[in-house]
Design an enzyme around this catalytic site. Structure first.
Site, mmCIF file in Angstrom:
data_model
loop_
_atom_site.group_PDB
_atom_site.id
_atom_site.type_symbol
_atom_site.label_atom_id
_atom_site.label_comp_id
_atom_site.label_asym_id
_atom_site.label_seq_id
_atom_site.Cartn_x
_atom_site.Cartn_y
_atom_site.Cartn_z
ATOM 1 N N CYS A 17 5.914 7.429 -5.959
ATOM 2 C CA CYS A 17 6.161 8.821 -6.318
ATOM 3 C C CYS A 17 5.173 9.291 -7.367
ATOM 4 C CB CYS A 17 7.562 8.978 -6.904
ATOM 5 S SG CYS A 17 8.857 8.531 -5.762
ATOM 6 N N GLY A 43 2.980 10.438 -2.715
ATOM 7 C CA GLY A 43 4.222 10.670 -1.979
ATOM 8 C C GLY A 43 4.093 11.947 -1.189
ATOM 9 N N ASN A 117 9.439 7.987 -11.254
ATOM 10 C CA ASN A 117 8.585 7.136 -10.425
ATOM 11 C C ASN A 117 8.852 5.697 -10.822
ATOM 12 O OD1 ASN A 117 5.052 6.275 -10.500
ATOM 13 N ND2 ASN A 117 6.513 5.953 -8.872
ATOM 14 N N GLY A 118 9.145 4.867 -9.820
ATOM 15 C CA GLY A 118 9.411 3.454 -10.092
ATOM 16 C C GLY A 118 10.667 3.027 -9.366
ATOM 17 N N CYS A 251 1.012 -2.357 -13.284
ATOM 18 C CA CYS A 251 0.834 -2.728 -11.873
ATOM 19 C C CYS A 251 -0.645 -2.775 -11.503
ATOM 20 C CB CYS A 251 1.553 -1.707 -10.999
ATOM 21 S SG CYS A 251 1.172 -1.868 -9.261
ATOM 22 N N TYR A 257 -5.140 -0.159 -4.721
ATOM 23 C CA TYR A 257 -4.915 0.783 -3.632
ATOM 24 C C TYR A 257 -4.330 2.121 -4.049
ATOM 25 C CZ TYR A 257 -2.732 2.904 0.454
ATOM 26 O OH TYR A 257 -2.342 3.790 1.400
ATOM 27 N N SER A 299 -9.834 3.883 1.235
ATOM 28 C CA SER A 299 -9.511 3.058 0.073
ATOM 29 C C SER A 299 -10.475 1.892 -0.123
ATOM 30 C CB SER A 299 -8.068 2.568 0.159
ATOM 31 O OG SER A 299 -7.838 2.007 1.422
ATOM 32 N N ASP A 361 -11.930 -4.226 3.030
ATOM 33 C CA ASP A 361 -10.718 -3.424 2.860
ATOM 34 C C ASP A 361 -10.092 -3.801 1.523
ATOM 35 O OD1 ASP A 361 -8.797 -1.552 3.351
ATOM 36 O OD2 ASP A 361 -7.961 -2.508 5.131
ATOM 37 N N ASP A 362 -9.262 -2.915 0.996
ATOM 38 C CA ASP A 362 -8.704 -3.173 -0.338
ATOM 39 C C ASP A 362 -7.589 -4.197 -0.309
ATOM 40 O OD1 ASP A 362 -5.910 -1.614 -0.373
ATOM 41 O OD2 ASP A 362 -7.363 -0.533 0.819
ATOM 42 N N CYS A 398 7.042 -6.032 -3.660
ATOM 43 C CA CYS A 398 7.135 -5.366 -4.958
ATOM 44 C C CYS A 398 8.530 -4.777 -5.113
ATOM 45 C CB CYS A 398 6.107 -4.240 -5.032
ATOM 46 S SG CYS A 398 6.213 -3.312 -6.578
ATOM 47 N N CYS A 449 1.047 -6.666 -14.113
ATOM 48 C CA CYS A 449 2.009 -7.258 -13.191
ATOM 49 C C CYS A 449 1.229 -7.602 -11.933
ATOM 50 C CB CYS A 449 3.133 -6.289 -12.845
ATOM 51 S SG CYS A 449 4.229 -6.940 -11.550
ATOM 52 N N CYS A 452 3.034 -9.270 -6.739
ATOM 53 C CA CYS A 452 2.814 -9.251 -5.282
ATOM 54 C C CYS A 452 1.835 -10.349 -4.857
ATOM 55 C CB CYS A 452 2.355 -7.868 -4.810
ATOM 56 S SG CYS A 452 0.962 -7.184 -5.701
HETATM 57 P P1 AMP Z 1 -1.640 -4.102 7.125
HETATM 58 O O1 AMP Z 1 -1.983 -3.607 8.477
HETATM 59 O O2 AMP Z 1 -0.150 -4.192 6.950
HETATM 60 O O3 AMP Z 1 -2.338 -5.387 6.766
HETATM 61 O O4 AMP Z 1 -2.077 -2.996 6.080
HETATM 62 C C1 AMP Z 1 -3.290 -3.043 5.402
HETATM 63 C C2 AMP Z 1 -3.750 -1.642 5.081
HETATM 64 O O5 AMP Z 1 -2.705 -0.936 4.429
HETATM 65 C C3 AMP Z 1 -4.934 -1.620 4.164
HETATM 66 O O6 AMP Z 1 -5.940 -0.878 4.811
HETATM 67 C C4 AMP Z 1 -4.485 -0.952 2.883
HETATM 68 O O7 AMP Z 1 -5.422 0.010 2.466
HETATM 69 C C5 AMP Z 1 -3.179 -0.292 3.257
HETATM 70 N N1 AMP Z 1 -2.131 -0.467 2.235
HETATM 71 C C6 AMP Z 1 -1.921 -1.495 1.424
HETATM 72 N N2 AMP Z 1 -0.831 -1.308 0.650
HETATM 73 C C7 AMP Z 1 -0.335 -0.112 0.966
HETATM 74 C C8 AMP Z 1 0.770 0.677 0.508
HETATM 75 N N3 AMP Z 1 1.577 0.237 -0.439
HETATM 76 N N4 AMP Z 1 0.958 1.878 1.083
HETATM 77 C C9 AMP Z 1 0.141 2.310 2.050
HETATM 78 N N5 AMP Z 1 -0.903 1.619 2.524
HETATM 79 C C10 AMP Z 1 -1.156 0.426 2.002
#
Ligand code: AMP
Length: 476
Positions: A17, A43, A117-118, A251, A257, A299, A361-362, A398, A449, A452
């Protein structure tokens, strides 16, 4: 037989949020609108603004995006020089207008509105206790617990009641409240979620991230400290430290991300530079012979730039994102989410044809996105695909406000990196190490933190909470 009590509300995994608060500007609601607009990424399901003209509170709320909810007419119905606002994401179970924040009430101490938020770990338990004392809840949102605790408090002043309430909740809160007199903002003692203080002419502002100030042309003043509570009123800003101090646990996933790259959070530099530093560190740790580095947009872009800088491999845009679809994760249905990857990203064959590609990717959560991306890149002609992730393997959910699936669904909780590499069909896969990430992040290593990635939760759980959170399975 013992009755099973749901300790955690149905929307516990989905509490990403944004909060915003402003005191001292005659166009408070318009500024809140702009702030929420800049914070839309936190959000996208619902938003609300509550304003106060010194006589009464005015409320406008709706489901959908900020720009669609607040028409000029809606904003004109929000007079007053103070306002608070909220952007929310929730699952179907937690959706509905009654859960849209800010929540507002009128009670013995006057008007009160709250935006949070939280995630509160003990919200459902507190809720059951309050209900036993006769409290009637109108929403299924954890945030309403804060309001009831304030109403039930025996403290003499409203401020003391707010402190009393926030002392009883356990978990993550960056919370903004509005009373008849002013705006109160507080951050839990661990400081899980960000919360910044800004200034716009004579007005004071609080917002989840500093990007909200930029859109208003407001000045970023500082981060609200973990465990700090500030009151914004006719005296200006008054700061309190009412909670028992503990170790900060901000966090680190906000850097990975969640926060916008142009934001400054946790008192540090722009998230962009931190993400880039993660990418540089990743290149140091897991270089591979390649022709190009491409990001998974958006991202993954800063980390891929950092990786390119650190490795000397040229940066290219091999994947193009359609910006008119929401973030994959923020789709409530699994079926839409799977489909979303294809809808969201497309490969550029001219860039990829015959190339050894590093794709950055992040984060890798379930692995679904990476698997589809690798396939897409090969289909577009990539000769080799090396997946690089600018954060460590996510092994545990988380409970403090980031949307993560259950432990079972987190692929790294039950598979080795090589098994994941096979699943996503990449030629190689490497994650940023935890040490590398912490080293590249600003400030002292112990202040984040990283539950995760480590399953080391900064707030201990009771056995009942562990059961409810799926962290402990009783022997059959
Ligand atoms: P996955 O397909 O489940 O491995 O999702 C990985 C992708 O989800 C990555 O490209 C991240 O940028 C994105 N991602 C990671 N954490 C979140 C989050 N909390 N909310 C939305 N997207 C996320």
């Amino acid at each position: 037989m013992a009755k099973e009590l749901p300790l955690i509300s149905a929307d516990r995994f989905h509490d990403e949020c944004a909060v915003f608060g402003i005191y001292g500007h005659k166009e408070a609601a318009n500024l809140a609108y702009l702030g929420l607009y800049a914070l839309q990424h936190r959000g996208q399901e619902a938003s609300g603004i509550v304003s106060n003209d010194g006589e009464q509170f005015y409320v406008e709320k709706g489901q959908g995006h900020v720009a669609d909810i607040f028409s000029q007419h809606a904003l004109a119905r929000l007079p007053g020089s103070m306002a608070i606002g909220h952007n929310r994401y929730s699952t179907a179970g937690g959706a509905g207008l009654k859960n849209v924040q800010p929540l507002s009430v009128n009670f013995a101490f006057g008007n009160l509105a709250v935006a949070h938020n939280g995630n509160l770990i003990n919200a459902t338990m507190l809720r059951s206790e309050l209900e036993a004392y006769g409290a009637i809840f109108q929403s299924t949102s954890d945030t309403e617990v804060i309001i009831h605790l304030i109403a039930h408090s025996r403290a003499d002043t409203l401020l003391d009641r707010v402190i009393d309430s926030l002392t009883q909740v356990r978990g993550a809160f960056s919370v903004v409240l509005m009373t008849d007199q002013g705006v109160i903002a507080a951050r839990d003692p661990h400081g899980f979620r960000p919360l910044c203080l800004g200034r716009f002419r004579d007005a004071w502002i609080v917002a989840s991230e500093s990007c909200a100030f930029d859109l208003l042309d407001a000045e970023y003043v500082r981060e609200i400290e973990p465990g700090e509570l500030v009151v914004l009123d006719h005296r200006g800003v008054t700061s309190y430290k009412p909670f028992a101090p503990t170790r900060p646990a901000m966090c680190i996933f906000e850097y990975v991300y969640f926060s916008r790259p142009d934001s400054r959070i946790f008192g540090g530099s722009a998230v962009y530079s931190i993400r880039k530093a993660f990418g540089r560190q990743l290149a140091l740790e897991s270089a591979v012979d390649a022709d190009i580095v491409i990001p998974v947009p958006d991202s993954g872009v800063p980390a891929a730039l950092g990786y390119s800088e650190g490795s000397g491999v040229p940066f290219e845009s091999g994947l193009i994102r359609n910006h008119y679809v929401g973030r994959t994760f923020i789709e409530p249905e699994q079926s839409i989410r799977h489909f979303g990857v294809k809808v969201k990203l497309n490969a550029v064959p001219e860039v990829l044809q015959g190339k050894r590609v590093v794709v950055v990717d992040d984060s890798l959560v379930r692995g679904t996105t990476s698997r589809k991306i690798v396939k897409m890149l090969r289909h577009a002609g990539a000769k080799e695909v090396h997946m690089r992730i600018s954060s460590p393997p996510i092994v545990s959910p988380c409970f403090y406000g980031i949307d993560t699936p259950t432990k079972k669904e987190l692929i790294a909780s039950s598979h080795t990196t090589d098994e994941i590499r096979k699943y996503i069909t990449a030629d190689s896969l490497a994650y940023l190490s935890l040490d590398g990430m912490v080293k590249a992040a600003p400030g002292a290593p112990g202040q984040y933190c990283d539950a995760c990635f480590t399953e080391q939760y900064p707030i201990s759980f009771t056995r009942a909470e562990e059961l409810q959170l799926g962290l402990f399975e009783p022997p059959r």
